[in-house]
Design a protein around this motif. Sequence first.
Motif, short mmCIF file in Angstrom:
data_model
loop_
_atom_site.label_atom_id
_atom_site.label_comp_id
_atom_site.label_asym_id
_atom_site.label_seq_id
_atom_site.Cartn_x
_atom_site.Cartn_y
_atom_site.Cartn_z
N MET A 59 0.84 -1.21 0.00
CA MET A 59 0.00 0.00 0.00
C MET A 59 0.87 1.25 0.00
N LYS A 60 0.37 2.27 -0.67
CA LYS A 60 1.05 3.56 -0.69
C LYS A 60 0.12 4.60 -0.07
N GLU A 71 -3.64 9.21 3.93
CA GLU A 71 -4.74 8.54 3.26
C GLU A 71 -4.17 7.71 2.13
N PRO A 72 -4.92 6.70 1.70
CA PRO A 72 -4.42 5.87 0.59
C PRO A 72 -4.13 6.73 -0.64
N ASP A 73 -3.07 6.40 -1.31
CA ASP A 73 -2.68 7.11 -2.52
C ASP A 73 -3.22 6.33 -3.72
N LYS A 78 -6.70 -2.78 -5.67
CA LYS A 78 -7.61 -2.98 -4.54
C LYS A 78 -8.03 -4.44 -4.49
N ILE A 79 -7.98 -5.00 -3.31
CA ILE A 79 -8.30 -6.41 -3.13
C ILE A 79 -9.39 -6.56 -2.09
#
Length: 81
Positions: A59-60, A71-73, A78-79
């Motif tokens: 994750m980045k 926050e997610p970049d 996506k899983i």
Amino acid sequence: MANPYDYPMISQGEITVKSIDDVEEFIATDTAIDILGFSADEKISIYKLTGAVMHHGAMKFKQKQREEQAEPDGNEGKITF
């Protein structure tokens, strides 16, 4: 994601080692889980948890402006489980 290089947590060293048969090692690990007495549901949970850890390591994040949170970049790769 089928490419091991997509997972930073497992691709920091050698990905392929000639003297190690990955299929044989997986079968040995799977058999060991059975010998230890884990149920089929527990075994699946072990594999799901391992996959989740690998995905978490890929994750980045980006920092929110003027906040100490991240926050997610994006949501590439996506899983869902």
